[in-house]
Write a protein that holds these residues in place. Structure first.
Motif, mmCIF file in Angstrom:
data_model
loop_
_atom_site.group_PDB
_atom_site.id
_atom_site.type_symbol
_atom_site.label_atom_id
_atom_site.label_comp_id
_atom_site.label_asym_id
_atom_site.label_seq_id
_atom_site.Cartn_x
_atom_site.Cartn_y
_atom_site.Cartn_z
ATOM 1 N N TYR A 47 0.521 31.498 -0.838
ATOM 2 C CA TYR A 47 1.400 32.075 -2.160
ATOM 3 C C TYR A 47 0.682 31.430 -3.520
ATOM 4 C CZ TYR A 47 4.412 28.030 -2.890
ATOM 5 O OH TYR A 47 4.680 26.752 -3.139
ATOM 6 N N LYS A 48 0.289 30.199 -3.383
ATOM 7 C CA LYS A 48 -0.382 29.833 -4.488
ATOM 8 C C LYS A 48 -1.557 30.262 -4.870
ATOM 9 C CE LYS A 48 1.681 25.221 -3.579
ATOM 10 N NZ LYS A 48 1.277 23.863 -3.122
ATOM 11 N N ASP A 49 -2.511 31.184 -3.908
ATOM 12 C CA ASP A 49 -3.670 31.934 -4.097
ATOM 13 C C ASP A 49 -3.230 33.027 -5.262
ATOM 14 O OD1 ASP A 49 -4.863 30.253 -2.270
ATOM 15 O OD2 ASP A 49 -4.527 31.818 -0.616
ATOM 16 N N LEU A 50 -1.979 33.539 -5.102
ATOM 17 C CA LEU A 50 -1.678 34.453 -6.197
ATOM 18 C C LEU A 50 -1.745 34.029 -7.651
ATOM 19 C CD1 LEU A 50 1.288 36.189 -4.774
ATOM 20 C CD2 LEU A 50 -1.100 36.982 -4.690
ATOM 21 N N VAL A 51 -1.305 32.763 -7.873
ATOM 22 C CA VAL A 51 -1.586 31.956 -9.042
ATOM 23 C C VAL A 51 -2.817 31.949 -9.806
ATOM 24 C CG1 VAL A 51 -0.988 29.956 -10.624
ATOM 25 C CG2 VAL A 51 0.710 30.668 -8.655
ATOM 26 N N SER A 52 -3.849 31.784 -8.732
ATOM 27 C CA SER A 52 -5.222 31.854 -9.208
ATOM 28 C C SER A 52 -5.708 33.300 -9.504
ATOM 29 C CB SER A 52 -5.899 31.178 -8.073
ATOM 30 O OG SER A 52 -6.067 31.891 -6.990
ATOM 31 N N HIS A 53 -4.809 34.245 -9.117
ATOM 32 C CA HIS A 53 -5.508 35.421 -9.456
ATOM 33 C C HIS A 53 -4.466 35.991 -10.470
ATOM 34 C CE1 HIS A 53 -7.438 34.768 -5.643
ATOM 35 N NE2 HIS A 53 -8.424 35.893 -5.988
#
Length: 115
Positions: A47-53
């Motif tokens: 889910y942390k990948d969403l923050v980078s997007h």
């Protein structure tokens, strides 16, 4: 990490994000490509990948998280929603009767996802 399918659509009214690539393709087909559908590449735990997007997500009026209904999926959806809710109108999709969109499709219950 690139979200699966994110290169196809850059903005719009609604975006659906699934936990896996096969679920992404299943939901896209069920929705007849009316809504863009992207997928996490590292499962619900990514889910942390969403923050980078975040910049990409902000281009949509609404982001719907349609993760698996197992414990990992529910927890991942909650964490993802909290992580991006300050900048994005995010909703967690209603729980499905089966584990994921692909299982719903195989069981000929795909229309339940649309509702």
């Amino acid at each position: 990490v690139v979200l699966f399918g994110s290169h196809l659509t850059k903005k719009g009214k609604r975006l659906v994000i699934t936990e896996g690539e096969i679920d992404c393709l299943t939901v896209a087909e069920l929705m007849k490509l009316d809504w863009p559908v992207w997928s996490m590449t590292n499962g619900a735990g990514g889910y942390k990948d969403l923050v980078s997007h975040m910049q990409l997500l902000e281009a949509f009026e609404e982001v719907v998280l349609l993760f698996d209904t197992d414990n990992a999926g529910r927890e991942g959806a909650e964490k993802a929603a909290r992580a991006v809710c300050s900048s994005v109108n995010v909703k967690v999709g209603a729980p499905m009767a089966l584990k994921d969109a692909s299982d719903m499709w195989v069981a000929k219950r795909g229309q339940e996802i649309i509702r």
